[in-house]
Design a protein around this motif. Structure first.
Motif: not given
Length: 282
Positions: A153-157, A144
């Motif tokens: 951004d990896t928040v959404a996958g 991350d």
């Protein structure tokens, strides 16, 4: 399908190699150093000053080696080893679970005691299983951070990556599926390593981390020195299509190949380094 993200490549990738100071582990360490890795070693002996100087001066190597003393069957060692690796090199891109032992005494399956079973399983299976857990968590956090640094951004996958974010390689043995009735605990431990490989491969694939198993056959090391005459005869009688002992360098080359990231859509695979010994033949 979302675009494939080019995963940032570290200037110096970092490998953790348990038992990386001797035998198969040393062959792995030397090959990774030649491929530009910094290598963090874990072993039970006091820091071998002469060996560490030799590894740091290895021709064509990165020159970057650190050493942590501890036994993998002590579960507190895993966190300490990871922290020492991060203190030395700042990251971890590859974990090689190599450390392992054979039974102190070979005993028939009907006579072997629980003390040897517990010792072999603790070092060969339980310790690596939980070290992988600790290191995998760090690899996910590092992934991350690496992606955030390039604006992903990896928040959404997690988007598709062009190469694995990190790699874990378990060193197993042909004994994972080949019976030796005078060292049953060793066979059970290596069969367990195979299942651990599959489990972690399935769990970590969605995280962008791949897991492999390297399965050596008969490799010339200090562990096999006591059975040299026996296996010399077996090789002469055709036990393996390639009629020679394997070397630590053979295993190191397989590890470096898997760690290269060149097979980003493969995980959970077994690579045999046994001269074809695993091939069923009539």
């Amino acid at each position: 399908m979302p675009d494939i993200v080019v995963y940032p490549r570290p200037a110096t990738p970092v490998a953790m190699v348990t038992g990386g100071n001797r035998g198969i582990g040393r062959g792995i360490t030397e090959e990774l150093l030649r491929h530009g890795y910094a290598v963090s070693l874990l072993a039970t002996r006091p820091a071998p000053v002469d060996l560490l100087e030799e590894l740091r001066g290895l021709p064509g190597g990165s020159g970057k080696v650190s050493y942590t003393r501890g036994s993998i069957d002590d579960l507190d060692v895993g966190r300490r080893y990871l922290d020492a690796t991060l203190d030395a090199f700042g990251r971890v891109d590859l974990l090689v679970n190599n450390a392992g032992v054979a039974p102190s005494v070979r005993a028939d399956l009907l006579d072997a005691g629980p003390e040897s079973f517990d010792r072999v399983l603790g070092i060969n299976l339980r310790g690596p299983y939980f070290l992988t857990q600790v290191v995998a968590r760090e690899m996910i956090s590092q992934r991350d951070r690496d992606l955030a640094a390039v604006g992903v951004d990896t928040v959404a996958g997690l988007p598709p990556l062009d190469r694995p974010a990190a790699t874990i390689i378990n060193i197993s043995s042909i004994s994972a599926d080949t019976v030796s009735i005078d060292r049953g605990e060793y066979c059970v431990s290596k069969a367990g390593v195979h299942m651990a490989t599959l489990l972690y491969a399935a769990r970590l694939a969605p995280e962008g981390i791949v897991v492999y198993e390297v399965r050596p056959g008969v490799i010339a090391t200090d562990m096999t020195a006591g059975v040299k005459d026996r296996y010399d005869v077996l090789f002469a009688n055709g036990i393996s299509p390639m009629p020679r002992w394997g070397t630590a360098d053979d295993v190191g080359s397989a590890v470096a190949m898997l760690a290269s990231g060149a097979a980003p859509y493969s995980t959970g695979d077994v690579i045999h380094v046994d001269g074809g010994m695993h091939i069923p033949r009539l």
